[in-house]
Design a protein around this motif. Structure first.
Motif, PDB file in Angstrom:
ATOM      1  N   ALA A  64      69.017   0.051  34.607  1.00  0.00           N
ATOM      2  CA  ALA A  64      68.873  -0.769  35.819  1.00  0.00           C
ATOM      3  C   ALA A  64      68.361  -2.159  35.476  1.00  0.00           C
ATOM      4  O   ALA A  64      68.756  -3.147  36.100  1.00  0.00           O
ATOM      5  CB  ALA A  64      67.942  -0.080  36.808  1.00  0.00           C
ATOM      6  N   PHE A  68      70.585  -5.057  36.970  1.00  0.00           N
ATOM      7  CA  PHE A  68      70.077  -5.901  38.039  1.00  0.00           C
ATOM      8  C   PHE A  68      69.294  -7.121  37.550  1.00  0.00           C
ATOM      9  O   PHE A  68      69.020  -8.019  38.334  1.00  0.00           O
ATOM     10  CB  PHE A  68      69.193  -5.092  38.994  1.00  0.00           C
ATOM     11  N   ARG A  70      66.125  -7.481  36.844  1.00  0.00           N
ATOM     12  CA  ARG A  70      64.896  -7.623  37.630  1.00  0.00           C
ATOM     13  C   ARG A  70      63.715  -7.221  36.754  1.00  0.00           C
ATOM     14  O   ARG A  70      63.677  -6.108  36.237  1.00  0.00           O
ATOM     15  CB  ARG A  70      64.916  -6.731  38.866  1.00  0.00           C
ATOM     16  N   SER A 123      62.078  -2.591  43.622  1.00  0.00           N
ATOM     17  CA  SER A 123      62.892  -3.637  42.997  1.00  0.00           C
ATOM     18  C   SER A 123      64.379  -3.381  43.217  1.00  0.00           C
ATOM     19  O   SER A 123      65.136  -4.333  43.437  1.00  0.00           O
ATOM     20  CB  SER A 123      62.567  -3.766  41.514  1.00  0.00           C
ATOM     21  N   ILE A 124      64.815  -2.138  43.181  1.00  0.00           N
ATOM     22  CA  ILE A 124      66.225  -1.840  43.431  1.00  0.00           C
ATOM     23  C   ILE A 124      66.551  -2.091  44.893  1.00  0.00           C
ATOM     24  O   ILE A 124      67.584  -2.676  45.235  1.00  0.00           O
ATOM     25  CB  ILE A 124      66.580  -0.391  43.028  1.00  0.00           C
ATOM     26  N   TRP A 125      65.661  -1.694  45.793  1.00  0.00           N
ATOM     27  CA  TRP A 125      65.889  -1.921  47.215  1.00  0.00           C
ATOM     28  C   TRP A 125      65.991  -3.413  47.509  1.00  0.00           C
ATOM     29  O   TRP A 125      66.865  -3.845  48.241  1.00  0.00           O
ATOM     30  CB  TRP A 125      64.777  -1.276  48.045  1.00  0.00           C
ATOM     31  N   ARG A 126      65.096  -4.188  46.934  1.00  0.00           N
ATOM     32  CA  ARG A 126      65.119  -5.641  47.163  1.00  0.00           C
ATOM     33  C   ARG A 126      66.393  -6.260  46.606  1.00  0.00           C
ATOM     34  O   ARG A 126      66.902  -7.218  47.166  1.00  0.00           O
ATOM     35  CB  ARG A 126      63.905  -6.306  46.507  1.00  0.00           C
ATOM     36  N   GLU A 127      66.889  -5.724  45.514  1.00  0.00           N
ATOM     37  CA  GLU A 127      68.097  -6.262  44.905  1.00  0.00           C
ATOM     38  C   GLU A 127      69.329  -5.935  45.743  1.00  0.00           C
ATOM     39  O   GLU A 127      70.240  -6.740  45.860  1.00  0.00           O
ATOM     40  CB  GLU A 127      68.279  -5.700  43.486  1.00  0.00           C
ATOM     41  N   THR A 128      69.368  -4.752  46.334  1.00  0.00           N
ATOM     42  CA  THR A 128      70.578  -4.305  47.022  1.00  0.00           C
ATOM     43  C   THR A 128      70.487  -4.399  48.539  1.00  0.00           C
ATOM     44  O   THR A 128      71.465  -4.143  49.218  1.00  0.00           O
ATOM     45  CB  THR A 128      70.898  -2.844  46.643  1.00  0.00           C
ATOM     46  N   ALA A 129      69.334  -4.755  49.096  1.00  0.00           N
ATOM     47  CA  ALA A 129      69.189  -4.815  50.548  1.00  0.00           C
ATOM     48  C   ALA A 129      70.128  -5.856  51.140  1.00  0.00           C
ATOM     49  O   ALA A 129      70.178  -6.991  50.689  1.00  0.00           O
ATOM     50  CB  ALA A 129      67.750  -5.146  50.935  1.00  0.00           C
ATOM     51  N   VAL A 131      73.304  -5.980  51.024  1.00  0.00           N
ATOM     52  CA  VAL A 131      74.530  -6.243  50.284  1.00  0.00           C
ATOM     53  C   VAL A 131      75.670  -5.440  50.910  1.00  0.00           C
ATOM     54  O   VAL A 131      75.570  -4.244  51.088  1.00  0.00           O
ATOM     55  CB  VAL A 131      74.373  -5.848  48.792  1.00  0.00           C
ATOM     56  N   SER A 137      82.126  -8.720  54.542  1.00  0.00           N
ATOM     57  CA  SER A 137      81.197  -9.848  54.671  1.00  0.00           C
ATOM     58  C   SER A 137      81.229 -10.482  56.049  1.00  0.00           C
ATOM     59  O   SER A 137      80.252 -11.072  56.483  1.00  0.00           O
ATOM     60  CB  SER A 137      81.468 -10.892  53.599  1.00  0.00           C
TER      61      SER A 137
END
Length: 173
Positions: A64, A68, A70, A123-129, A131, A137
Protein backbone atom coordinates in the motif's frame (compact mmCIF):
# COMPACT_ATOMS: atom_id res chain seq x y z
CA UNK A 1 7.19 10.90 -0.67
CA UNK A 2 8.01 7.33 0.30
CA UNK A 3 10.98 5.83 -1.43
CA UNK A 4 10.63 2.56 -3.25
CA UNK A 5 13.37 1.18 -1.00
CA UNK A 6 11.42 1.91 2.19
CA UNK A 7 8.35 0.12 0.82
CA UNK A 8 10.47 -2.85 -0.22
CA UNK A 9 12.04 -2.94 3.24
CA UNK A 10 8.59 -3.23 4.81
CA UNK A 11 7.70 -6.11 2.51
CA UNK A 12 10.99 -7.89 3.28
CA UNK A 13 10.58 -7.41 7.05
CA UNK A 14 7.00 -8.69 6.84
CA UNK A 15 8.09 -11.78 4.91
CA UNK A 16 10.88 -12.47 7.38
CA UNK A 17 8.51 -12.14 10.35
CA UNK A 18 5.94 -14.39 8.62
CA UNK A 19 8.58 -17.07 8.11
CA UNK A 20 9.64 -16.83 11.75
CA UNK A 21 5.97 -17.06 12.79
CA UNK A 22 5.57 -20.30 10.82
CA UNK A 23 8.71 -21.69 12.44
CA UNK A 24 7.52 -20.61 15.91
CA UNK A 25 4.13 -22.20 15.33
CA UNK A 26 5.72 -25.48 14.24
CA UNK A 27 8.15 -25.34 17.16
CA UNK A 28 5.28 -24.77 19.57
CA UNK A 29 3.13 -27.53 18.09
CA UNK A 30 5.85 -30.18 17.92
CA UNK A 31 8.56 -29.40 20.46
CA UNK A 32 6.89 -27.48 23.25
CA UNK A 33 3.80 -29.62 23.82
CA UNK A 34 5.65 -31.86 26.21
CA UNK A 35 7.75 -29.06 27.75
CA UNK A 36 5.24 -26.28 28.54
CA UNK A 37 2.11 -26.55 30.61
CA UNK A 38 -1.13 -25.87 28.65
CA UNK A 39 -1.60 -22.22 29.76
CA UNK A 40 1.97 -21.28 28.75
CA UNK A 41 1.63 -23.19 25.48
CA UNK A 42 -1.51 -21.13 24.77
CA UNK A 43 0.48 -17.94 25.45
CA UNK A 44 3.18 -19.10 23.02
CA UNK A 45 0.57 -19.95 20.36
CA UNK A 46 -1.04 -16.52 20.81
CA UNK A 47 2.33 -14.88 20.18
CA UNK A 48 2.90 -16.92 17.00
CA UNK A 49 -0.63 -16.21 15.74
CA UNK A 50 -0.41 -12.45 16.32
CA UNK A 51 3.05 -12.40 14.77
CA UNK A 52 1.65 -13.94 11.59
CA UNK A 53 -1.34 -11.58 11.48
CA UNK A 54 0.89 -8.56 11.77
CA UNK A 55 3.58 -9.88 9.45
CA UNK A 56 0.85 -10.02 6.81
CA UNK A 57 -0.16 -6.50 7.85
CA UNK A 58 3.42 -5.31 7.35
CA UNK A 59 3.49 -6.86 3.88
CA UNK A 60 0.16 -5.20 3.03
CA UNK A 61 1.47 -1.89 4.35
CA UNK A 62 4.55 -2.23 2.14
CA UNK A 63 2.43 -2.78 -0.96
CA UNK A 64 0.00 0.00 0.00
CA UNK A 65 2.94 2.31 0.70
CA UNK A 66 4.11 1.80 -2.86
CA UNK A 67 0.62 2.00 -4.37
CA UNK A 68 -0.69 5.07 -2.54
CA UNK A 69 2.60 6.80 -1.70
CA UNK A 70 1.32 7.83 1.74
CA UNK A 71 3.82 8.13 4.62
CA UNK A 72 1.16 7.12 7.16
CA UNK A 73 0.94 3.67 5.55
CA UNK A 74 4.67 3.13 6.05
CA UNK A 75 4.33 4.31 9.66
CA UNK A 76 1.54 1.77 10.13
CA UNK A 77 3.88 -0.99 8.95
CA UNK A 78 6.56 0.10 11.40
CA UNK A 79 3.96 0.22 14.21
CA UNK A 80 3.12 -3.40 13.36
CA UNK A 81 6.82 -4.30 13.53
CA UNK A 82 7.17 -2.59 16.91
CA UNK A 83 4.06 -4.42 18.09
CA UNK A 84 5.54 -7.76 17.03
CA UNK A 85 8.70 -7.06 19.02
CA UNK A 86 6.86 -5.82 22.12
CA UNK A 87 3.68 -7.89 22.14
CA UNK A 88 4.89 -11.16 20.66
CA UNK A 89 8.39 -10.87 22.10
CA UNK A 90 7.06 -10.39 25.62
CA UNK A 91 4.68 -13.34 25.23
CA UNK A 92 7.50 -15.56 23.93
CA UNK A 93 9.66 -14.52 26.90
CA UNK A 94 6.87 -15.13 29.42
CA UNK A 95 6.08 -18.57 28.02
CA UNK A 96 9.61 -19.82 27.30
CA UNK A 97 11.75 -18.10 29.92
CA UNK A 98 9.20 -17.63 32.67
CA UNK A 99 9.98 -13.92 32.99
CA UNK A 100 6.52 -12.93 34.23
CA UNK A 101 7.21 -9.19 34.63
CA UNK A 102 7.59 -8.91 30.84
CA UNK A 103 3.85 -9.48 30.67
CA UNK A 104 3.56 -5.78 31.57
CA UNK A 105 5.13 -4.93 28.19
CA UNK A 106 2.48 -6.87 26.24
CA UNK A 107 -0.20 -4.12 26.36
CA UNK A 108 2.30 -1.61 24.94
CA UNK A 109 2.76 -3.93 21.97
CA UNK A 110 -1.00 -4.23 21.68
CA UNK A 111 -1.24 -0.46 21.59
CA UNK A 112 1.32 -0.41 18.77
CA UNK A 113 -0.87 -2.88 16.84
CA UNK A 114 -3.98 -0.74 17.40
CA UNK A 115 -2.10 2.40 16.36
CA UNK A 116 -0.82 0.64 13.24
CA UNK A 117 -4.26 -0.54 12.14
CA UNK A 118 -5.73 2.89 12.83
CA UNK A 119 -3.02 4.61 10.77
CA UNK A 120 -3.39 2.08 7.99
CA UNK A 121 -7.16 2.42 7.78
CA UNK A 122 -7.15 6.19 8.11
CA UNK A 123 -4.48 6.75 5.47
CA UNK A 124 -6.15 4.42 2.95
CA UNK A 125 -9.56 5.96 3.64
CA UNK A 126 -8.18 9.47 3.17
CA UNK A 127 -6.52 8.42 -0.07
CA UNK A 128 -9.62 6.78 -1.56
CA UNK A 129 -12.43 8.89 -0.04
CA UNK A 130 -14.60 10.44 -2.70
CA UNK A 131 -12.86 8.66 -5.55
CA UNK A 132 -15.23 7.67 -8.35
CA UNK A 133 -14.42 5.74 -11.50
CA UNK A 134 -13.72 8.18 -14.38
CA UNK A 135 -16.99 7.37 -16.15
CA UNK A 136 -18.94 8.38 -13.01
CA UNK A 137 -17.19 11.72 -12.52
CA UNK A 138 -20.27 13.65 -13.65
CA UNK A 139 -22.07 12.49 -10.48
CA UNK A 140 -19.61 14.48 -8.40
CA UNK A 141 -21.01 17.70 -9.91
CA UNK A 142 -23.07 19.73 -7.45
CA UNK A 143 -24.79 21.97 -9.95
CA UNK A 144 -28.18 21.12 -11.45
CA UNK A 145 -26.67 21.04 -14.92
CA UNK A 146 -24.36 18.11 -15.36
CA UNK A 147 -21.64 17.58 -17.94
CA UNK A 148 -23.05 14.21 -18.86
CA UNK A 149 -26.42 13.28 -20.22
CA UNK A 150 -27.69 11.07 -17.44
CA UNK A 151 -31.36 10.85 -16.67
CA UNK A 152 -33.10 9.30 -13.66
CA UNK A 153 -32.75 5.53 -13.72
CA UNK A 154 -29.67 5.49 -15.91
CA UNK A 155 -25.93 5.44 -15.47
CA UNK A 156 -23.06 6.30 -17.80
CA UNK A 157 -21.91 3.45 -20.01
CA UNK A 158 -18.76 1.57 -19.08
CA UNK A 159 -16.89 2.39 -22.31
CA UNK A 160 -14.23 5.01 -21.68
CA UNK A 161 -14.97 8.39 -23.15
CA UNK A 162 -18.58 7.47 -23.96
CA UNK A 163 -21.05 9.56 -21.97
CA UNK A 164 -24.23 7.96 -23.41
CA UNK A 165 -26.53 6.63 -20.74
CA UNK A 166 -27.42 3.02 -20.26
CA UNK A 167 -30.86 2.21 -18.89
CA UNK A 168 -31.04 0.46 -15.53
CA UNK A 169 -34.78 -0.06 -15.68
CA UNK A 170 -36.56 -0.29 -19.04
CA UNK A 171 -39.90 0.84 -17.51
CA UNK A 172 -38.62 4.44 -17.24
CA UNK A 173 -38.82 6.54 -20.42
Amino acid sequence: MQSRRSCQTLIAVGCLLAGVAVAAGAFGAHMLKSVLDPPMLAVFETAARYQMYHALGIIAAGFACRLFDRPQVARAGWCFAAGVVLFCGSLYAVSLLGIRWLGAVTPVGGLAFITGWSLFGWSIWRETAGVLPPEWSCFAEVSTESRCSVSAGSVPSRRSGDRKSTRLNSSHT
